[in-house]
Design an enzyme around this catalytic site. Structure first.
Site, PDB file in Angstrom:
ATOM      1  N   GLU A 154       0.806  -1.218   0.000  1.00  0.00           N
ATOM      2  CA  GLU A 154       0.000   0.000   0.000  1.00  0.00           C
ATOM      3  C   GLU A 154       0.847   1.280   0.000  1.00  0.00           C
ATOM      4  OE1 GLU A 154      -3.094  -0.055   2.923  1.00  0.00           O
ATOM      5  OE2 GLU A 154      -3.993  -1.876   2.118  1.00  0.00           O
ATOM      6  N   GLU A 211      -5.290  -8.735   0.903  1.00  0.00           N
ATOM      7  CA  GLU A 211      -5.939  -8.425   2.185  1.00  0.00           C
ATOM      8  C   GLU A 211      -7.433  -8.195   1.955  1.00  0.00           C
ATOM      9  OE1 GLU A 211      -4.350  -5.218   4.558  1.00  0.00           O
ATOM     10  OE2 GLU A 211      -2.290  -5.772   4.051  1.00  0.00           O
TER      11      GLU A 211
HETATM   12  N1  LIG Z   1      -7.028  -0.492   8.453  1.00  0.00           N
HETATM   13  N2  LIG Z   1      -6.853  -1.513   8.329  1.00  0.00           N
HETATM   14  C1  LIG Z   1      -6.650  -2.874   8.141  1.00  0.00           C
HETATM   15  C2  LIG Z   1      -5.389  -3.145   7.260  1.00  0.00           C
HETATM   16  C3  LIG Z   1      -4.091  -2.747   7.969  1.00  0.00           C
HETATM   17  O1  LIG Z   1      -4.013  -3.360   9.251  1.00  0.00           O
HETATM   18  C4  LIG Z   1      -2.964  -3.237   7.086  1.00  0.00           C
HETATM   19  O2  LIG Z   1      -1.694  -3.069   7.718  1.00  0.00           O
HETATM   20  C5  LIG Z   1      -2.930  -2.431   5.782  1.00  0.00           C
HETATM   21  O3  LIG Z   1      -2.123  -3.148   4.840  1.00  0.00           O
HETATM   22  C6  LIG Z   1      -4.323  -2.174   5.215  1.00  0.00           C
HETATM   23  O4  LIG Z   1      -5.049  -1.180   5.827  1.00  0.00           O
HETATM   24  C7  LIG Z   1      -5.491  -2.405   5.948  1.00  0.00           C
END
Ligand SMILES: N#[N+]C[C@@H]1[C@@H](O)[C@H](O)[C@@H](O)[C@@H]2O[C@H]12
Length: 447
Positions: A167, A352
């Site tokens: 991300e 995810e």
């Molecule tokens: N907020 N939320 C849950 C989840 C977060 O915990 C992850 O680290 C990220 O990759 C993505 O944002 C999603």
């Protein structure tokens, strides 16, 4: 009622986590602090002042957690590597004990027939590099590529699926635009530069992988389909800006070799002129794309909301999660099909997908989480519809294996298939874990 859905015989079923969110022991065995170790200590930065100092204590409990994954019938495990365990100064001499942790974890996964999917960078940047300007420093791309190259060599032959960044949009938007993640900047000037250097780092890491790696390499992006609040031209233009800023900003350069035109409009005179060679590097071909999907947003034109001039419209009648995200399974299908239409038939993984709900406490070793079961059921059905309509979908990773440190929300949001009692570190599989095990055992038939 269950549907008899047929997923491909080689479909990969897994779960995902990230280093800072579950490991704890951030300074153990030669590791140095990360940007998140420091950011957690900024008053007000994280709900309840929570930190990742202990988290799920995975750094010490990893062997039991691999056993838990086996019991859950998982076929793959997506996790990230803490850069600051490997290179405490961000570059230079590796920390062998940090490398050993991940060698041991990967060996245990492989020994249990669980495929490791490794994310090289899931937001936790070594503090030494943050102090050199982080991703706003053009050298960050080379620091990242050198770190990536070290990991390709260290885990060569044990890991077949790598992703460079998790991300990158969140790193840019939360860290450099809105200041709610490290380095805590609100800079229209630095945000696009950081985004560009993230992409350059991705491209250099892919080049290093092509030279010295084995297996497949990809990128993980978060996609959030945008819907216009009305049919009016202003809302349509707002949608185009929001869509370009969140969904196309990273994928257009990687797959099409150019940034969306809307970004120059959004950033105005702060939009840099990037060297053509950079865009050629960023476009290094990848083997697959990871998509993180949680929700959609409905947007309206909002001249007061610079620089995007688009604001979300609350969907008050819809179901929402504890993150205040609308539950919208159809958005997952539209994401998958949009990527295929716009960027071609690149193999896709849902890297995810999951939800935070206000779970009850475990009782007699059980925790009923019907809303999470339903969230997974409806989203898996949407994924299957996308498959039937031609999406080149290869696998699905539920977020997350365990309740964990939810960044600025601290431990107040629980996404896990498995409940964690943070006082005792006791793990309790939720009903959603049992549901997911059935899904895996039946290869999706029991959804
Ligand atoms: N907020 N939320 C849950 C989840 C977060 O915990 C992850 O680290 C990220 O990759 C993505 O944002 C999603």
């Amino acid at each position: 009622m269950t549907h008899k859905l047929q997923f491909p015989a080689d479909f990969i079923w897994g779960v995902a986590t990230s280093a800072y969110q579950i490991e704890g022991s951030p300074l153990a065995d030669g590791a140095a602090p990360s940007n998140w170790h420091r950011f957690c200590r900024v008053p007000g930065a994280v709900l309840n002042g929570d930190t990742g100092d202990i988290a799920c204590d995975h750094y010490r409990r990893w062997a039991d957690d691999v056993k838990l994954m086996k019991e859950l019938g998982l076929k793959a495990y997506r996790f990230s590597i803490a850069w600051s365990r490997i290179l405490p100064n961000g570059q230079g001499k590796p920390n062998e004990k940090g490398l050993d942790f991940y060698r041991n974890l990967v060996d245990a996964l492989v020994a249990n027939d669980i495929e490791p999917f490794v994310t090289l960078h899931h937001w936790d940047l070594p503090i030494a590099l943050d102090d050199l300007g982080g991703w706003a420093n053009r050298d960050a791309a080379h620091w990242f590529a050198d770190y990536a190259h070290l990991m390709f060599r260290t885990l060569e032959g044990r890991v077949q699926h790598w992703t460079t960044l998790n991300e990158p949009w969140v790193i840019m938007d939360a860290g450099y635009m809105h200041g709610v993640h490290p380095p805590g900047l609100r800079s229209l000037e630095k945000a696009p530069v950081a985004a560009h250097n993230l992409l350059r780092g991705h491209g250099l890491a892919v080049q290093a992988f092509r030279a010295d790696g084995k297996g497949q390499i990809g990128l993980v992006v978060n996609l959030e389909p945008k819907y216009a609040a009305s049919n009016g031209p202003e809302d349509a233009a707002a949608l185009a800006r929001a869509h370009a800023y969140m969904n196309r900003q990273f994928l257009d350069p990687v797959f099409l070799g150019a940034y969306p035109d809307e970004l120059a409009e959004i950033f105005g005179h702060d939009w840099p002129r990037f060297p053509e060679d950079d865009l050629k590097l960023i476009r290094e071909p990848i083997d697959f794309l990871g998509i993180n999907y949680y929700t959609r947003s409905v947007v309206r034109s909002d001249p007061t909301a610079a620089p995007l001039c688009a604001s979300p419209v609350a969907q008050t009648g819809a179901e929402h999660t504890e993150m205040k995200w609308e539950v919208f399974p159809a958005g997952l299908k539209s994401c998958l099909l949009w990527v295929k239409r716009r960027y071609g038939d690149i193999p896709l993984y849902i890297t995810e997908n999951g939800a935070a709900f206000a779970d009850p406490e475990p009782k007699n070793g059980r925790l009923e989480d019907p809303r999470r079961v339903d969230y997974f059921r409806t989203h898996l059905r949407a994924a299957h519809e996308a498959l039937q309509q031609g999406a080149n979908l290869k696998g699905y990773f539920a977020w997350s294996l365990v309740d964990n440190f939810e960044w600025s929300c601290g431990f107040a949001r629980r996404f896990g298939l498995v409940h964690v009692d943070y006082a005792t570190q006791k793990r309790t599989p939720k009903d959603s874990a049992s549901f997911y095990r059935q899904v895996i055992e039946s290869n999706g038939e029991e959804i």
